[in-house]
Design an enzyme around this catalytic site. Structure first.
Site, short mmCIF file in Angstrom:
data_model
loop_
_atom_site.label_atom_id
_atom_site.label_comp_id
_atom_site.label_asym_id
_atom_site.label_seq_id
_atom_site.Cartn_x
_atom_site.Cartn_y
_atom_site.Cartn_z
N CYS A 115 0.81 -1.23 0.00
CA CYS A 115 0.00 0.00 0.00
C CYS A 115 0.84 1.28 0.00
O CYS A 115 0.32 2.36 -0.23
CB CYS A 115 -0.96 -0.01 1.18
N HIS A 255 -3.26 7.24 2.37
CA HIS A 255 -3.66 5.93 1.82
C HIS A 255 -5.01 5.57 2.45
O HIS A 255 -5.23 5.77 3.64
CB HIS A 255 -2.61 4.89 2.16
N ASN A 285 -10.10 0.03 -0.45
CA ASN A 285 -8.63 0.09 -0.48
C ASN A 285 -8.15 -0.49 -1.81
O ASN A 285 -8.18 -1.70 -2.00
CB ASN A 285 -8.09 -0.70 0.72
O1 UT7 Z 1 -3.79 -1.19 3.52
C1 UT7 Z 1 -2.69 -1.75 4.09
C2 UT7 Z 1 -2.70 -2.01 5.50
N1 UT7 Z 1 -3.93 -2.56 6.01
C3 UT7 Z 1 -4.57 -1.94 6.98
O2 UT7 Z 1 -4.20 -0.84 7.36
C4 UT7 Z 1 -5.74 -2.63 7.64
C5 UT7 Z 1 -5.69 -2.43 9.13
N2 UT7 Z 1 -6.72 -3.14 9.85
C6 UT7 Z 1 -8.03 -2.78 9.80
O3 UT7 Z 1 -8.38 -1.86 9.10
C7 UT7 Z 1 -9.00 -3.48 10.69
O4 UT7 Z 1 -8.30 -4.29 11.60
C8 UT7 Z 1 -10.04 -4.36 9.92
C9 UT7 Z 1 -11.02 -3.47 9.18
C10 UT7 Z 1 -9.34 -5.29 8.97
C11 UT7 Z 1 -10.84 -5.19 10.91
O5 UT7 Z 1 -11.47 -4.34 11.88
P1 UT7 Z 1 -11.32 -4.63 13.44
O6 UT7 Z 1 -12.05 -3.59 14.12
O7 UT7 Z 1 -9.84 -4.73 13.74
O8 UT7 Z 1 -12.04 -6.00 13.60
P2 UT7 Z 1 -11.46 -7.39 14.16
O9 UT7 Z 1 -10.60 -8.05 13.16
O10 UT7 Z 1 -10.91 -7.17 15.53
O11 UT7 Z 1 -12.80 -8.20 14.32
C12 UT7 Z 1 -13.81 -7.84 15.28
C13 UT7 Z 1 -15.00 -8.77 15.12
C14 UT7 Z 1 -14.61 -10.24 15.06
O12 UT7 Z 1 -15.65 -10.97 15.67
P3 UT7 Z 1 -15.49 -11.52 17.17
O13 UT7 Z 1 -14.28 -12.40 17.17
O14 UT7 Z 1 -15.33 -10.30 18.02
O15 UT7 Z 1 -16.78 -12.23 17.39
C15 UT7 Z 1 -14.62 -10.54 13.59
O16 UT7 Z 1 -14.87 -11.90 13.30
O17 UT7 Z 1 -15.63 -8.48 13.88
C16 UT7 Z 1 -15.76 -9.67 13.11
N3 UT7 Z 1 -15.67 -9.33 11.70
C17 UT7 Z 1 -16.76 -8.99 10.98
N4 UT7 Z 1 -18.05 -8.89 11.28
C18 UT7 Z 1 -18.90 -8.52 10.30
C19 UT7 Z 1 -14.58 -9.28 10.92
N5 UT7 Z 1 -14.92 -8.91 9.67
C20 UT7 Z 1 -16.27 -8.73 9.69
C21 UT7 Z 1 -17.19 -8.36 8.71
N6 UT7 Z 1 -18.50 -8.25 9.06
N7 UT7 Z 1 -16.83 -8.06 7.44
#
Ligand code: UT7
Length: 330
Positions: A115, A255, A285
Site C-alpha cells: 500500500c 492511503h 482500499n
Molecule cells: O492497507 C494496508 C494495511 N492494512 C490496513 O491498514 C488494515 C488495518 N486493519 C483494519 O483496518 C481493521 O483491523 C479491519 C477493518 C481489517 C478489521 O477491523 P477490526 O475492528 O480490527 O475488527 P477485528 O478483526 O478485531 O474483528 C472484530 C470482530 C470479530 O468478531 P469476534 O471475534 O469479536 O466475534 C470478527 O470476526 O468483527 C468480526 N468481523 C466482521 N463482522 C462482520 C470481521 N470482519 C467482519 C465483517 N463483518 N466483514
C-alpha cells in the site's frame, strides 16, 4: 534554482462494476453497518472480464494522462508502475502498460511496496527528474485486488477494490513538486499481511490452492495498531522538519485503508476533516491506487502553491510520507 519534480497532470481509471456492501452481505456473513463503522467503505469497483489484468486499468489511466497534458506517449522517458497484482509475476506490468499506450521510447519497471507502493514510486521517479536525467516520468499506482481477495473471507473481502491512478512528473525551476520524503520498512511485519503462496517460498501447487494460500492473509488488528502509529509519526515528522504548521498544510492525502486510521493521522497532524482527502467510501482500499485516485478526484479543489502531505502504510511493513508543493490550478 535547483530542479524539482513537479506533478503536472493527474488521471485515473475505475472499472464500472460497483460491488456494494449490500451485495457482499449476500456473499458472506457481514452487513453494511459493520463495514461502514469499522472501515468506512460503502462500495468498491471490480474489474470484470476474462484475461483482464492490472495493466488494463493502468494503461487507460496513462492514456488519459497523456491526453490531459497534451503529450504523445512516446515523449515519456520512464514509466514506473506500483502494484502488488501485476499481470504476471514477470515481466513487469510497467512494460505492458508502455506497450499498450505506445510509450516506445520509455524504459520502465515495477515497484512492489504494497500500500506504500505509489509513494515509493513517486519518490523514485522524482529522482530522475531532479537530476536532470529525464524530462517526463509517469508514475502509475494500479491494483486489481479482486484477483487476490478471498470472497469467502469476510475479514478481507469487504476492504479491497480495483483501480488505477497516474501522475506525470516534469522539471520545475520554481520550487514546485516533491520537496521532501521519508520512507521506512520493517520486514519483520511481513507475517501479518501477505500472500503465503505463489512466490519462491511456496510455489503454487494444488495444496496451496486448496488451502487458499494465494489469497491475501491479514491479521487486521496487528496491522491496524502499527499503521496508526507509523503513519501518524511519519506525517507529523514531515510537517515538523519542513516547518509546516497545521494552517500551512492545505491537504493530507492519506492511503485509504481504513477511515479510522485516516482520522487518527489527521488528528495527530491537527488537521480538520475538510483538509483530508477521502474516497474510501466509494472505492475501498485499492492498494497502490488510493493516493493518485484521491489526487485525481480532488484536483479541482487544489491550488497552485498548496502544501500537501501524502502518507501511506502497507504490507511489508512499508510506510512513509512525501511533502509536495502543488504546481498548477485546474
Ligand atoms: O492497507 C494496508 C494495511 N492494512 C490496513 O491498514 C488494515 C488495518 N486493519 C483494519 O483496518 C481493521 O483491523 C479491519 C477493518 C481489517 C478489521 O477491523 P477490526 O475492528 O480490527 O475488527 P477485528 O478483526 O478485531 O474483528 C472484530 C470482530 C470479530 O468478531 P469476534 O471475534 O469479536 O466475534 C470478527 O470476526 O468483527 C468480526 N468481523 C466482521 N463482522 C462482520 C470481521 N470482519 C467482519 C465483517 N463483518 N466483514
Amino acid at each position: 534554482m535547483a530542479i524539482t519534480a513537479a506533478i503536472t497532470a493527474v488521471e485515473g481509471y475505475l472499472p464500472d462494476y460497483v460491488l456494494t456492501n449490500q451485495e457482499l452481505s449476500q456473499m458472506v456473513d457481514t452487513n453494511d453497518e459493520w463495514i461502514t463503522t469499522r472501515t468506512g467503505v460503502k462500495e468498491r469497483r471490480i474489474l470484470k472480464g476474462a484475461d483482464k489484468g492490472a495493466s488494463v486499468m493502468g494503461a487507460e489511466a496513462v492514456k488519459r494522462l497523456c491526453e490531459k497534458r497534451g503529450i504523445s506517449p512516446d515523449e515519456i522517458d520512464l514509466l514506473i508502475a506500483a502494484t502488488v497484482t501485476g499481470d504476471y509475476i514477470f515481466p513487469a506490468t510497467a512494460n505492458i502498460i508502455c506497450d499498450k499506450v505506445g510509450a516506445k521510447k520509455a524504459w520502465s519497471f515495477d515497484i512492489n511496496a504494497a500500500c506504500s507502493g505509489f509513494i515509493y514510486a513517486l519518490t523514485t521517479g522524482a529522482q530522475f527528474v531532479q537530476t536532470g536525467a529525464h524530462k517526463k516520468v509517469v508514475v502509475v499506482g494500479v491494483d486489481k485486488m479482486s484477483a487476490i481477495v478471498d470472497y469467502t473471507d469476510r475479514a478481507t473481502c469487504v476492504i479491497f477494490g480495483d483501480g488505477a491512478g497516474a501522475v506525470l512528473l516534469e522539471p520545475s525551476t520554481e520550487g514546485f513538486g516533491i520537496l521532501d520524503f521519508k520512507h521506512q520498512v520493517d520486514g519483520s511485519g511481513r507475517v501479518h499481511l501477505y500472500q503465503k503462496a505463489g512466490g519462491s517460498v511456496k510455489p503454487p501447487s494444488i495444496e496451496t490452492v486448496e488451502k487458499k494460500e494465494h489469497y491475501i492473509y491479514q491479521e487486521g488488528q496487528a496491522v491496524f495498531k502499527v499503521a496508526v502509529k507509523q503513519m501518524a509519526d511519519v506525517s507529523a515528522e514531515m510537517m515538523v522538519r519542513n516547518n509546516l504548521k497545521p494552517d500551512d498544510v492545505a491537504w493530507l492525502v492519506p492511503h485509504q485503508a481504513n477511515k479510522r486510521i485516516i482520522e487518527a493521522v489527521a488528528h495527530r497532524m491537527e488537521l480538520p476533516e475538510s483538509k483530508v482527502m477521502l474516497n474510501i467510501h466509494k472505492y475501498g482500499n485499492t492498494t497502490s491506487g488510493t493516493i493518485p485516485l484521491c489526487l485525481w478526484e480532488y484536483q479541482k479543489q487544489m491550488k497552485k502553491g498548496d502544501n500537501i502531505i501524502l502518507s501511506a502504510f502497507g504490507g511489508g511493513f512499508t510506510w512513509g510520507a512525501i511533502y509536495v508543493k502543488w504546481a498548477y490550478n485546474s
